[in-house]
Design an enzyme around this catalytic site. Structure first.
Site: not given
Ligand SMILES: *Cc1c(COP(=O)(O)O)cnc(C)c1O
Length: 387
Positions: A36, A266
């Site tokens: 994702k 800055y």
């Molecule tokens: C993002 C996600 C993961 C992966 O989690 P990690 O901590 O990056 O391994 C697994 N399951 C779901 C539903 C997620 O949203």
């Protein structure tokens, strides 16, 4: 949505991602590779193709739009973790053969109607909340879930999903066990109601620390990209074989003395306590290199650590190179990664930044990316061969 106005470059080592995948797969059940958010900033399509080339059979993205992008690139099963949000999304799920992760009752008739129009069946994963309190059904919703499914005969509940809140924290193992117990109850209740779902509970930390909770599929994300979910904890050893894939560099634009008593950048947030030499690097918060790193973070210049001096600006950051000989404009500075011994690790950069490696990857990964292709059989190297 790549940042297109800058000099910062991200290099992604696809061999490292493959090595991480092989290591994780050797530990347990089949994996759903979580890609994702543009593969956590590493690039959805190159990462997914590389994973499929070394045996990945299923993938998880967030939105249906990401699923559409991924579909032509891989043969494997694609899960859309956020499920259909509209009739249009439901059409996509059916036309593109995407498995929707469903967390609200109204998503089931959306899919049923789209499946009716096409005259086929559509698989879903039922997402239950066992302790995260974000998305998902509660155990007490199960009767209503079953009633709704009965009215949606084209929707096939093939999977049961839930997500752990504390798997990366050895001090909160009790909470993981509570979630696991709830998951088991929900599974048993669905089976009693006549379903036979395949089950998936654990993320990266969960699969490394709780192999007994592997069920049918494990869902690693962050570990694929080489960050150790247990950094600085008693379980740190569980993630030591992982290799970060992201390398971020920016060029030096200028090198000049900063005499004792002179300030830089800055707000005069740094005043030289002795005569110093500074290098000005082409990276700043407009490149998603966080302003919070001001006077805190470190980079690597010509193989040595150099501290950030003063404020990180929009496109410029000054670093102390007093102790590093022969720094010249166009030398490439490592902001993340680099040669093994001095490499800036994702965990270090995240700590200076006040965040976690997930956010570091997602944000820096929005910069222009280049790829190091995976070798046919990838070797345990480091990033020293990168320009
Ligand atoms: C993002 C996600 C993961 C992966 O989690 P990690 O901590 O990056 O391994 C697994 N399951 C779901 C539903 C997620 O949203």
């Amino acid at each position: 949505m790549t940042i297109d106005y800058n000099l910062l470059r991200v290099t992604v080592d696809l061999g490292a991602i493959q090595d991480n995948f092989r290591l994780l797969r050797s530990l347990g059940s089949a994996l759903i590779a979580v890609v994702k958010s543009d593969a956590y900033g590493h690039g959805l399509l190159p990462v997914a193709r590389s994973l499929e080339a070394c045996g990945a059979e299923s993938f998880a993205v967030g939105t249906m739009a990401e699923a559409v992008r991924l579909r032509p690139a891989v043969r494997g099963e694609i899960f859309a973790l956020l499920g259909p949000q509209s009739a249009h999304d439901a059409e996509i799920a059916i036309n593109e053969n995407i498995t929707s992760v469903v967390s609200r009752l109204d998503q089931l008739p959306l899919l049923q109607q789209a499946a009716n129009r096409r005259g086929n069946l559509v698989p879903v994963a039922l997402k239950y909340d066992t302790g995260m309190a974000r998305l998902g059904f509660n155990e007490t919703d199960t009767d209503r879930v079953m009633e709704t499914l009965a009215k949606c005969p084209r929707v096939i509940p093939q999977w049961l999903f839930s997500h752990l809140a504390t798997a990366d924290d050895p001090d909160q193992a009790d909470y993981v066990r509570d979630q696991a117990t709830r998951f088991q109850h929900i599974h048993d209740r669905l089976v009693a109601a006549g379903l036979q779902p395949r089950c998936s509970l654990v993320n990266s930390a969960g699969m490394l620390a709780y192999p007994e909770l592997a069920w049918d599929r494990q869902r690693p994300g962050i570990a694929l990209y080489g960050a150790n979910p247990f950094h600085d904890s008693t379980l740190e050893g569980l993630g030591t074989g992982l290799r970060p894939a992201m390398h971020v560099q920016a060029p030096v634009l200028a090198v000049h003395p900063l005499p004792k008593g002179a300030s830089i950048s800055y707000g005069r947030a740094y005043v030289a306590d002795q005569d110093r030499i500074v290098a000005v690097v082409a990276a700043g918060y407009a490149d998603n290199y966080a302003r919070g790193l001001s006077n805190k973070g470190w980079v690597v210049v010509n193989g040595q650590r150099a501290k950030i001096l003063g404020r990180v600006c929009m496109q410029l950051t000054a670093v102390d190179v007093t102790h590093i000989p022969d720094v010249t404009p166009d030398d490439k500075v490592d902001l993340l990664g680099g040669c093994a011994a001095v490499a800036v690790t994702p965990e270090e950069l995240a700590a200076w930044w006040g965040t976690i490696p997930y956010e570091v990857f997602c944000l820096l990964g929005m910069n222009p990316r280049e790829y190091i292709p995976a070798l046919p059989s990838s070797t345990q190297g480091d990033q020293c061969h990168v320009r």
